[in-house]
Scaffold this motif. Sequence first.
Motif, PDB file in Angstrom:
ATOM      1  N   ASP A 479       0.817  -1.211   0.000  1.00 12.57           N
ATOM      2  CA  ASP A 479       0.000   0.000   0.000  1.00 12.57           C
ATOM      3  C   ASP A 479       0.850   1.260   0.000  1.00 12.57           C
ATOM      4  O   ASP A 479       0.427   2.298  -0.525  1.00 12.57           O
ATOM      5  CB  ASP A 479      -0.927   0.011   1.228  1.00 12.57           C
ATOM      6  CG  ASP A 479      -1.996  -1.078   1.148  1.00 12.57           C
ATOM      7  OD1 ASP A 479      -2.249  -1.566   0.029  1.00 12.57           O
ATOM      8  OD2 ASP A 479      -2.549  -1.436   2.205  1.00 12.57           O
ATOM      9  N   ASP A 480       2.056   1.189   0.586  1.00 13.53           N
ATOM     10  CA  ASP A 480       2.916   2.375   0.617  1.00 13.53           C
ATOM     11  C   ASP A 480       4.026   2.319  -0.433  1.00 13.53           C
ATOM     12  O   ASP A 480       5.037   3.021  -0.329  1.00 13.53           O
ATOM     13  CB  ASP A 480       3.508   2.593   2.013  1.00 13.53           C
ATOM     14  CG  ASP A 480       4.234   1.375   2.561  1.00 13.53           C
ATOM     15  OD1 ASP A 480       4.153   0.301   1.925  1.00 13.53           O
ATOM     16  OD2 ASP A 480       4.877   1.496   3.614  1.00 13.53           O
ATOM     17  N   GLY A 481       3.862   1.475  -1.467  1.00 16.59           N
ATOM     18  CA  GLY A 481       4.716   1.582  -2.641  1.00 16.59           C
ATOM     19  C   GLY A 481       5.947   0.722  -2.696  1.00 16.59           C
ATOM     20  O   GLY A 481       6.766   0.884  -3.611  1.00 16.59           O
ATOM     21  N   TYR A 482       6.129  -0.215  -1.766  1.00 16.30           N
ATOM     22  CA  TYR A 482       7.274  -1.114  -1.813  1.00 16.30           C
ATOM     23  C   TYR A 482       6.950  -2.302  -2.727  1.00 16.30           C
ATOM     24  O   TYR A 482       5.882  -2.901  -2.624  1.00 16.30           O
ATOM     25  CB  TYR A 482       7.632  -1.625  -0.418  1.00 16.30           C
ATOM     26  CG  TYR A 482       8.365  -0.609   0.433  1.00 16.30           C
ATOM     27  CD1 TYR A 482       9.742  -0.678   0.617  1.00 16.30           C
ATOM     28  CD2 TYR A 482       7.672   0.437   1.051  1.00 16.30           C
ATOM     29  CE1 TYR A 482      10.413   0.250   1.403  1.00 16.30           C
ATOM     30  CE2 TYR A 482       8.334   1.376   1.832  1.00 16.30           C
ATOM     31  CZ  TYR A 482       9.703   1.280   1.997  1.00 16.30           C
ATOM     32  OH  TYR A 482      10.370   2.200   2.768  1.00 16.30           O
ATOM     33  N   LEU A 483       7.903  -2.643  -3.594  1.00 17.41           N
ATOM     34  CA  LEU A 483       7.694  -3.710  -4.566  1.00 17.41           C
ATOM     35  C   LEU A 483       8.411  -4.977  -4.123  1.00 17.41           C
ATOM     36  O   LEU A 483       9.571  -4.930  -3.711  1.00 17.41           O
ATOM     37  CB  LEU A 483       8.217  -3.286  -5.938  1.00 17.41           C
ATOM     38  CG  LEU A 483       8.116  -4.316  -7.075  1.00 17.41           C
ATOM     39  CD1 LEU A 483       6.656  -4.596  -7.421  1.00 17.41           C
ATOM     40  CD2 LEU A 483       8.870  -3.823  -8.317  1.00 17.41           C
ATOM     41  N   ARG A 484       7.713  -6.088  -4.217  1.00 15.98           N
ATOM     42  CA  ARG A 484       8.331  -7.392  -3.965  1.00 15.98           C
ATOM     43  C   ARG A 484       8.238  -8.216  -5.236  1.00 15.98           C
ATOM     44  O   ARG A 484       7.147  -8.392  -5.791  1.00 15.98           O
ATOM     45  CB  ARG A 484       7.631  -8.122  -2.805  1.00 15.98           C
ATOM     46  CG  ARG A 484       8.364  -9.383  -2.352  1.00 15.98           C
ATOM     47  CD  ARG A 484       7.742  -9.949  -1.087  1.00 15.98           C
ATOM     48  NE  ARG A 484       6.491 -10.651  -1.359  1.00 15.98           N
ATOM     49  CZ  ARG A 484       6.412 -11.948  -1.671  1.00 15.98           C
ATOM     50  NH1 ARG A 484       7.518 -12.688  -1.748  1.00 15.98           N
ATOM     51  NH2 ARG A 484       5.252 -12.513  -1.889  1.00 15.98           N
ATOM     52  N   ILE A 485       9.395  -8.701  -5.714  1.00 12.76           N
ATOM     53  CA  ILE A 485       9.434  -9.551  -6.898  1.00 12.76           C
ATOM     54  C   ILE A 485       9.200 -10.988  -6.455  1.00 12.76           C
ATOM     55  O   ILE A 485       9.894 -11.489  -5.568  1.00 12.76           O
ATOM     56  CB  ILE A 485      10.788  -9.447  -7.629  1.00 12.76           C
ATOM     57  CG1 ILE A 485      11.184  -7.979  -7.863  1.00 12.76           C
ATOM     58  CG2 ILE A 485      10.758 -10.222  -8.937  1.00 12.76           C
ATOM     59  CD1 ILE A 485      10.310  -7.226  -8.802  1.00 12.76           C
ATOM     60  N   THR A 486       8.230 -11.645  -7.077  1.00 14.01           N
ATOM     61  CA  THR A 486       7.952 -13.022  -6.673  1.00 14.01           C
ATOM     62  C   THR A 486       8.574 -14.037  -7.614  1.00 14.01           C
ATOM     63  O   THR A 486       8.966 -15.108  -7.181  1.00 14.01           O
ATOM     64  CB  THR A 486       6.430 -13.257  -6.563  1.00 14.01           C
ATOM     65  OG1 THR A 486       5.822 -12.898  -7.812  1.00 14.01           O
ATOM     66  CG2 THR A 486       5.833 -12.412  -5.462  1.00 14.01           C
ATOM     67  N   ASP A 487       8.676 -13.711  -8.904  1.00 13.36           N
ATOM     68  CA  ASP A 487       9.366 -14.625  -9.819  1.00 13.36           C
ATOM     69  C   ASP A 487       9.436 -14.009 -11.207  1.00 13.36           C
ATOM     70  O   ASP A 487       8.836 -12.965 -11.475  1.00 13.36           O
ATOM     71  CB  ASP A 487       8.688 -15.994  -9.904  1.00 13.36           C
ATOM     72  CG  ASP A 487       9.703 -17.139  -9.966  1.00 13.36           C
ATOM     73  OD1 ASP A 487      10.487 -17.174 -10.923  1.00 13.36           O
ATOM     74  OD2 ASP A 487       9.730 -17.957  -9.032  1.00 13.36           O
TER      75      ASP A 487
END
Length: 627
Positions: A479-487
Motif C-alpha cells: 500500500d505504501d509503494g514497496y515492490l516485492r518480486i515473486t518470480d
Amino acid sequence: MSEKQTPTRSIAERPPSVANLFLDRVAATPDREAFRYPVPSAGEGPDDWRSYTWAQSAQRVYAIAAGLMDLGVRPEERVAIASTTRVDWILADLGIICAGAATTTVYPQTNAEETAYILADSGSRVLIAEDAAQLAKARERRAELPGLAHVVVIEAADAVPAEGDPEGWVLSLADLAERGAAHLEKNPDCVTDTVAALRPDQLATLIYTSGTTGRPKGVRLSQDTWSYMGLAIEAIDLERPDGLQYLWLPLAHVFGKVLLAAHVQIGHVMAVDGRIDKIIENLPVVRPSLMCGVPRIYERVYNGVAAKAKAGGALRFKIFNWAAGIAREYAQVSQENFRRTGKATVPAGLAARHRVADRLVYAKLRAAFGGRMQVCVSGSAALTPEIGYFFCGAGIPILEGYGLTESAAASFCNPRAAYRTGTVGKSLPGNEVKIADDGEILLRGPGIMQGYHGLAEQTEAVLGTDGWFHTGDIGELSDDGYLRITDRKKDLFKTSGGKYVAPTEIEGRFKAVCPYASTMIVIGAGRKYCSALIALDEAAILGWAEEAGISGGYAEVVAHERTRQLIDGYVQELNGTLQRWQTVKKFQLLPRELDVEHGDLTPSLKLKRPVVEREFDGLIGSMYENA
C-alpha cells in the motif's frame, strides 16, 4: 581554486545528456578527486592507487572525444568498448558521449563470433579494445566488419607493432589522444559545441543483453535516459558528495553503467577496479562508503565467513550461528518497528545480545569491508532475505534495487533509512509502475528504452503503443509503494498435478539454509514432482571435506556419499518450509560449479536455465525414472 556548487535541478528540468552533467561537474569541482584506480606493483607488493581530479578527467575525455571526431565519427554513430572495468573504460565512454556518438558495450569475455555479431549489428565504426586479446577477436572476424574503420587499443604495448599499423586500422589510446589534442588546437570549441547540440532523444548507448536464451538484443537508450538516471539516483540519497564508492561491476552491464551517471551528478569519489579476485583485498585499502554488487557476491561472502567459523572449531561455529541468528532477528524487529512507528527500536534484551554479538562477530565483518561501509546495494537478481537480514543486522545494510537493461537498471531502490529486506524498495521519482492483471510488473517513464535495435516486432511486443514496458517479472506492490518480486514470468511452471511453482523463491530459501550451496535449479514443469540440480560452492565444500577427511578435488568430493548425506539434510530442512507440491523430492549434485566460462551464467552472473538443463539432461532424467 574555489569550488562552486553544481546547479540544483529537478528531474523535470534535466539537461539533454549526461555530457551536460559532466561539463557542469568539471566546472563546479575541478580540483576535487573524481576517480581512484590501481596500478599493479612490479613485484609482489600491494597495488599503488592513483587519482584523477575532475579537471584531469576532463582533459582526457576531451582528447578522446576530439580524437574520435578526427577519425570521422559523427553524432549517433556507434563506438564499441570491449574491456574489463577500469578507469579508461569510463573516460572512453564519456569521450564517446561528448563526441555526440553512442557507446556499444561488449563484455570482454564474449567470444570472437558474438563480438563480431554485436559490432556488425550495432554498426560500430570504432572499437576501443582493452588489449591484444580483444583486438584479436576483431582481426579474426575483420572480413565480416566492413564498417569497422578503426580499433583503438588501451594496452597497446603488445598489440600495436613498434613500426605502427601501416593501414591505419589499429592505433593506441595514446595515439587517439594525440590526434584529439591536435584537433582541439584547430577546433578549440568542438567538444563544448557538440555537447551543446545534443538532443534528448539522440542514441547514447546500445547495451546488448547478455541473453539467457538466443542472440543478444541491442537495447537503445537515449541521451536523456542517463541525465534522468543521474538526477533520480541523487534524489534518493544513495550516495553523497563526500562518499567513496567502490566499483567492480562489469561496465558492459547496465547496472555498472547507471552508476556512472549518478557519479557524475553527485560528484563523489569512484574507486575503480574490475578484478573480482581483488575485491576482498581491496576493500580494507579503499575503505568505501558504498559498494554495489550482485547477490552471488554477498552469498559468497556469507558462505566464506560461515566456513571460516566452522573451520575454527565447534565453539567458534556455535558462536557464529548464534550471532547470525541475533543479526537476523535484530534486523527483522527493527525494520518492522520502523515501518509501524518510524523508529528502528528493539527490546532491551535483544539489544544487549546484539551488542555482545557485535563485539564477537559483526565488528570483524565490518572491518573486512573497510570499516566505513554505510550501505551496499544488491541488484540484477533476487537476494535471499535471510542473507539480507544477516548483513543488515551486522551493520552493513544491503539495499535491494530492481530494474532491467530495458529500464536503464534503476527503476526501484530501497531508501537508506526505511529499507525493507525482501523488497526492492520504492519507485524512483519520475518513474511510473503498475501491476497487470496477471501480476506482471509494467513500467513507464524517462528511463525506459527506445526499443530493441533493428527489431521492431520484438520492441512492439514489450512496449506496445501505450509506452508501458512489460518487464516479464511478477510482483506485488504494498500500500505504501514497496515492490516485492515473486518470480520471473517465464520461469513459473505448473506440475502435472496442476500446481504452480515459483522456482526462484525455493532456490533462494535453499541458499539461505545451506552454507555450501552455490546454485540450485528447481525442475518440475509438467512433472509429477519437483526435483533439483545443485551446484556447491567449491571453496566451502572443499573446506568441509578436508575437515571430514575426504580427499580429492571438487568432482570427487561431490560424488562422495557423505557429501550427499550432508546436502540431503539441508534439502529436508528446506522442504520443511515449503508446501507439499513445492518440496524437492530428489536432487543431483553437479560435477562442477556453474560459471560464465562454460556458458551456464551470463557475464552479469544470471543463470541460463535452458543451457544448464540441456547440458545436464541426463541427470534430470535420472530423477524421473519410473515416475
